[in-house]
Design a protein around this motif. Structure first.
Motif, PDB file in Angstrom:
ATOM      1  N   GLU A 193      -3.520 -14.067 -29.646  1.00 26.51           N
ATOM      2  CA  GLU A 193      -3.500 -14.987 -28.559  1.00 26.51           C
ATOM      3  C   GLU A 193      -3.780 -15.617 -27.653  1.00 26.51           C
ATOM      4  N   ARG A 212       0.154 -18.368 -35.926  1.00 23.49           N
ATOM      5  CA  ARG A 212      -0.875 -17.439 -35.415  1.00 23.49           C
ATOM      6  C   ARG A 212      -1.481 -16.380 -36.049  1.00 23.49           C
ATOM      7  N   VAL A 238       6.763 -14.987 -26.846  1.00 24.26           N
ATOM      8  CA  VAL A 238       5.477 -14.097 -26.244  1.00 24.26           C
ATOM      9  C   VAL A 238       5.741 -12.140 -26.383  1.00 24.26           C
TER      10      VAL A 238
END
Length: 644
Positions: A395, A280, A327
């Motif tokens: 995100e 991503r 994360v």
């Protein structure tokens, strides 16, 4: 690294950076050419630092004594290796520990050895100088260069930078314990002739021929593959080099040595973070693969308090506490990689006038710090948090539920923070020409993205967070003019019309006692991610002084949507702790929620003035006035409210 003849003038090639590198770095892009140039600068810098250590040690009479061979012996071995494997020596020069070591040893040599040493739990100077011998031994091992060299034993082991650590057998000491500080001899055979052997006392340790394989006597560096395709790189999880932690002025280091279970957890999180970034955040993944080579693990911290740090003389290294999930690790690595990139850039050219002149510069508000920062600190933070903002912008679209709400919140907070600090940077006269180009390109990138909407609840909390951070900072670090405070207090006591009352100017006066960020930011994040834990955590971070229980209870009421109860709680806190910045800012937030905008604006924009008038009135009248009444009156005074 070649040693010139005595008396020969040294002329180094001048490094040059094209303008395109500035533009690329400003937006977080590292091209192969940029990486090559930055590494060349770091090698040259470290080469000069190593030479400075050797020359200063020779000139100062504070050196190795009889414990180890002269520094020149280690340099000679490095030069031998450089002739056959210059890539090995270059890699050791770029090793972050080399920069940390050189700075520390030069400080000790030039400061008369006043840095904490053996008598204060640190290493003696000869042992610190001996790290150069360890670098030379690592170079010889990696290149298959035959030789024998004596090395310092430190905390029961011998460090071989970029390779690992030899554990010294306990049997070498008469009492069954390894002496804290002693010397061992390492015999290195030519490539293919057999394993290297470390001798200490009557004990011998044979190193594995494959340095990546662990044994009872050998702890290899923990390497993990990072990135894919053109971004493929190796990242070291560094827990054995004695110079991994730049904050440690004396041993033992405040970083940790990992157990097998801890190392496995780190490896798992790193793998998950790498997958997330590759999928991503391709630009961030590329930057990380080029910018970071060492990650130094720190002990775990509570959720939303992940600790991380970088150092300008340890380019390529980041210290990070064990995060709760991949994360958090990914965004922290993005943050620290950008700091490392900017540190490397600043070794090529100054971006702020203070970098060039060394003179003191004005201090500014930076939302990510609880203390005032120089212009260079504002630039560093804006650059790092521009990457953080972009991470959360992407995100939040990939997450759902509470995780998405939290990502929306982080995006909104840091988007605002970066925007505010870019205004400071663009209006400052303290940037160099290169600095202005860098900031303008960074601003174009940030402003070129659309102002994307954020859902109401995380947006609401983000606005409160931004206002809270600034109000607490002002309450901590600004001082209103005493004479003007007295005039304003007198006007209030006499019932003057606030619209005609005098104004008050404030000046910056940094409070050195201001430490970690206020806990209310952590509680907001808990309110989004795990609201059921809010009360327990609020109680856990409270004590009797800096964060009393009454303040914690008011915070919980505010975050649960009970503003009137929160107002009462903050007022109660201020009765006992009238100087507490968090209570004044919290009261402003609660008043805004309860529909009292004038008082709220005064407390959020000029908390230092409300507190000063409250204090002055108490001194004159012998009793504390109602802080809400004081704030409401000041909030209707434009001369105070709108003064910054």
């Amino acid at each position: 690294m070649s040693e010139p003849p005595s008396g020969t003038e040294i002329t180094l090639n001048r490094h040059r950076i094209p303008a395109s590198d500035l533009d690329d770095l400003a937006v977080g892009r590292l091209t192969p050419g940029t990486v090559h140039r930055m590494r060349a600068v770091e090698r040259s810098r470290r080469m000069l630092m190593v030479r400075a250590v050797a020359e200063t040690a020779r000139e100062s009479a504070m050196g190795l004594g009889a414990a180890l061979p002269p520094v020149q012996a280690a340099l000679d071995l490095l030069l031998r290796v450089e002739r056959i494997r210059p890539d090995v020596v270059a890699d050791l020069l770029e090793h972050p520990g080399t920069g940390i070591w050189a700075v520390r040893v030069l400080e000790r040599l030039r400061g008369g050895d006043k840095i904490p040493g053996e008598d204060q739990g640190g290493a003696p100077l000869w042992m610190e100088l001996g790290y150069l011998h360890c670098l030379a031994a690592a170079a010889a091992l990696r290149s298959g260069t035959e030789g024998t060299i004596r090395l310092p034993v430190r905390e029961g082991g011998v460090a071989l930078p970029t390779l690992g650590r030899i554990r010294v057998p306990a049997a070498t000491a008469r009492d069954g314990e390894v002496p804290a500080h002693t010397v061992a001899t390492l015999r290195i055979l030519r490539a293919g002739a057999g394993p290297a052997v470390l001798t200490i006392g009557r004990s011998r340790v044979s190193l594995p021929t494959d340095p990546s394989r662990a044994s009872d006597d050998w702890q290899p560096v923990r390497r993990t593959a990072w990135g894919q395709g053109k971004n493929a790189a190796s990242l070291v999880l560094e827990d054995c080099d004695p110079y991994r932690d730049f904050r440690a002025r004396a041993l033992p280091s405040s970083s940790v040595s990992l157990s097998p279970e801890q190392a496995e957890r780190w490896q798992q999180l790193l793998s998950e973070a790498e997958t997330l970034l590759d999928a991503r955040h391709p630009r961030a993944a590329e930057l990380l693969a080029s910018a970071l080579r060492v990650l130094v693990p720190l002990p775990p911290e509570p959720r939303f308090r992940t600790a991380s740090a970088s150092y300008n003389e340890a380019v390529g290294s980041a210290m990070i506490s064990l995060p709760p999930d991949a994360v958090e690790l990914a965004v922290t690595m993005v943050h620290e990689a950008r700091h490392s990139v900017l540190n490397g850039l600043l070794h090529q050219l100054p971006l702020c006038e203070e970098d060039a002149s060394g003179s003191e510069s004005p201090l500014f508000y930076a939302p990510w710090r609880s203390d005032p920062r120089p212009l260079s600190g504002v630039l560093h933070g804006a650059y790092a948090f521009a990457g953080v903002t972009e991470f959360w912008r992407v995100e939040r679209r990939a997450l759902s539920g509470a995780a998405a709400d939290l990502a929306h919140f982080e995006y909104a907070v840091w988007r605002t923070a970066v925007g505010e600090t870019l205004v400071i940077l663009r209006s400052s006269s303290g940037l160099t020409e290169a600095g202005r180009q860098f900031v303008e390109r960074m601003a174009e990138e940030v402003e070129g993205r659309p102002d994307e909407p954020v859902p109401w609840w995380p947006r609401h909390l983000a606005r409160a967070e931004v206002a809270d951070l600034r109000a607490i900072w002002r309450a901590r670090h600004t001082l209103p003019d005493p004479g003007q405070v007295r005039a304003l207090t007198e006007a209030w006591l006499h019932g003057a019309d606030p619209r005609t009352a005098p104004g008050v100017r404030s000046r910056l006066l940094p409070d050195p006692r201001a430490g970690s960020p206020d806990a209310r930011g952590e509680l907001r994040r808990l309110r989004l991610a795990a609201p059921e834990t809010l009360l327990a955590r609020a109680r856990a971070v409270s004590d009797d002084a800096s964060r009393p229980r009454a303040l914690a209870a008011a915070d919980v009421a505010l975050l649960r949507g009970e503003p009137d109860r929160a107002v009462s709680g903050y007022v109660k806190t201020l009765v006992a702790y009238p100087e507490l910045p968090s209570a004044w800012a919290g009261l402003g937030l609660a008043l805004a929620e309860s529909g009292q905008p004038a008082a709220a604006q005064a407390l959020l924009r000029r908390p230092e003035v409300v507190r000063a008038v409250h204090r002055q009135a108490h001194e004159w009248c012998g009793r504390s006035p109602d802080p809400v009444e004081v704030a409401d009156w000041i909030g209707r005074n434009p001369a105070v409210r709108d003064e910054s």
